[in-house]
Write a protein that holds these residues in place. Structure first.
Motif, mmCIF file in Angstrom:
data_model
loop_
_atom_site.group_PDB
_atom_site.id
_atom_site.type_symbol
_atom_site.label_atom_id
_atom_site.label_comp_id
_atom_site.label_asym_id
_atom_site.label_seq_id
_atom_site.Cartn_x
_atom_site.Cartn_y
_atom_site.Cartn_z
ATOM 1 N N LEU A 166 10.185 -37.746 -12.139
ATOM 2 C CA LEU A 166 9.311 -38.023 -13.271
ATOM 3 C C LEU A 166 10.098 -38.528 -14.479
ATOM 4 O O LEU A 166 9.685 -39.477 -15.152
ATOM 5 C CB LEU A 166 8.531 -36.760 -13.649
ATOM 6 N N ARG A 171 11.016 -42.072 -13.982
ATOM 7 C CA ARG A 171 9.812 -42.907 -13.996
ATOM 8 C C ARG A 171 9.328 -43.140 -15.428
ATOM 9 O O ARG A 171 8.925 -44.253 -15.783
ATOM 10 C CB ARG A 171 8.722 -42.232 -13.164
ATOM 11 N N LEU A 172 9.399 -42.117 -16.273
ATOM 12 C CA LEU A 172 8.966 -42.260 -17.658
ATOM 13 C C LEU A 172 9.885 -43.206 -18.429
ATOM 14 O O LEU A 172 9.425 -43.965 -19.287
ATOM 15 C CB LEU A 172 8.916 -40.892 -18.345
ATOM 16 N N GLN A 209 -2.481 -41.226 -11.490
ATOM 17 C CA GLN A 209 -1.231 -40.570 -11.866
ATOM 18 C C GLN A 209 -0.465 -41.389 -12.889
ATOM 19 O O GLN A 209 -0.024 -40.865 -13.916
ATOM 20 C CB GLN A 209 -0.363 -40.344 -10.620
ATOM 21 N N ASP A 268 0.389 -40.914 -22.192
ATOM 22 C CA ASP A 268 1.182 -40.085 -23.101
ATOM 23 C C ASP A 268 2.347 -40.871 -23.691
ATOM 24 O O ASP A 268 2.725 -40.663 -24.852
ATOM 25 C CB ASP A 268 1.703 -38.851 -22.362
ATOM 26 N N GLU A 269 2.933 -41.779 -22.913
ATOM 27 C CA GLU A 269 4.033 -42.596 -23.427
ATOM 28 C C GLU A 269 3.511 -43.639 -24.417
ATOM 29 O O GLU A 269 4.143 -43.914 -25.430
ATOM 30 C CB GLU A 269 4.748 -43.300 -22.266
ATOM 31 N N GLU A 289 0.450 -40.649 -16.991
ATOM 32 C CA GLU A 289 1.829 -40.682 -17.477
ATOM 33 C C GLU A 289 2.009 -41.756 -18.551
ATOM 34 O O GLU A 289 2.664 -41.524 -19.573
ATOM 35 C CB GLU A 289 2.786 -40.929 -16.313
#
Length: 286
Positions: free
Chosen positions: A54, A57-58, A97, A104-105, A101
């Motif tokens: 994760l 990925r972020l 999914q 939030d970014e 994610e």
């Protein structure tokens, strides 16, 4: 393109980012020179994004999200990134999914400029009616730069059966809807300023003692916020429609004194608000 298991995570991030930028820089496969053809051909291959940890990925997704603050209300900015690349909203459409994610970014790293005004709620070129539910976007934003046009007490404030009467400013009711049921629970930093029209200025010129009470009443919804780490007062925005200034004939010596008094009352109000909605210092330090 697949990364070997022994490649360091940071190398993977840098490699994928470089690939994305090389693909973006070329308009089409047909127009590409021979030395760039191999970079384009990689665009059609599978990249195992969801198989990465994760945290990695972020870091990749952040290259597609806003990272630059823009003081813009009335038009949609061409870019929200310091590197000049356009943000890619298409990333929201991959699957649920990735949507969660990226959301939030997208809304979690820069201030978003917004304004509550008789013409509606303004943000990044979009306007929504104060009579409707607040945009869901407000529930995702962590840093908000908010300007609120002050309502002039008694001005066009009447009871009516019309759903959306002209001139009736629903600032208080809109703020209440924004914060009810924890809708803005992700907000952590707030910059707060107030707009002052000529009519509003003239009203408080002889009634300056009423301003604090009116702020407490009309901005009551803001006191429902919780968990903020920072609240700042950004000052008075003069004018009514856009970012104008009050006419020079109005701002004589007494007028400037009135503005200074209004500014001090507003600043004290924001400081009191900050003391109520901020996290304790020991929790902020964590």
């Amino acid at each position: 393109m697949f990364f070997d298991a022994v490649v360091l995570p940071w190398t993977a991030v840098v490699s994928l980012t470089a690939l994305i930028r090389r693909i973006r820089a070329v308009p089409s496969h047909e127009d590409a020179p021979p030395d760039q053809a191999s970079a384009i051909s990689l665009a059609g291959q599978t990249f195992p994004l969801l198989s990465l940890p994760l945290e990695i990925r972020l870091q990749i997704l952040r290259y597609l999200c806003p990272n630059d603050y823009r003081d813009i209300l009335y038009r949609t900015p061409k870019t929200l990134r310091t590197d000049g690349y356009a943000c890619s909203t298409a990333i929201f459409l991959i699957n649920r999914q990735i949507y969660a994610e990226v959301r939030d970014e997208w809304y979690g790293h820069v201030y978003y400029r917004a304004r509550i005004h008789p013409t509606g709620f303004h943000m990044l070129g979009y306007v929504s009616s104060l009579y409707r539910e607040p945009p869901k976007t407000l529930g995702y934003i962590r840093y908000l730069d908010l300007e609120i046009q002050l309502k002039t007490p008694g001005w066009m404030d009447w009871n009516t059966d019309r759903k959306e009467p002209m001139g009736l400013y629903r600032c208080k009711e809109f703020l209440d809807k924004c914060v009810q049921d924890g809708r803005m629970h992700k907000l952590r930093k707030l910059r707060l300023g107030f707009g002052v029209s000529i009519v509003c200025f003239e009203h408080y010129r002889d009634r300056i003692g009423e301003l604090r009470g009116d702020l407490e009443r009309d901005m009551r919804g803001l006191r429902e916020l919780r968990g903020l780490t920072e609240v700042q007062f950004t000052g008075i925005v003069q004018g009514y429609g856009y970012h104008g200034t009050l006419p020079g004939g109005i701002l004589g010596s007494s007028g400037r004194g009135t503005l200074q008094a209004m500014n001090k009352i507003m600043e004290d109000f924001v400081q009191a608000l900050a003391a109520e909605v901020r996290l304790p210092d020991q929790m902020v330090a964590r």
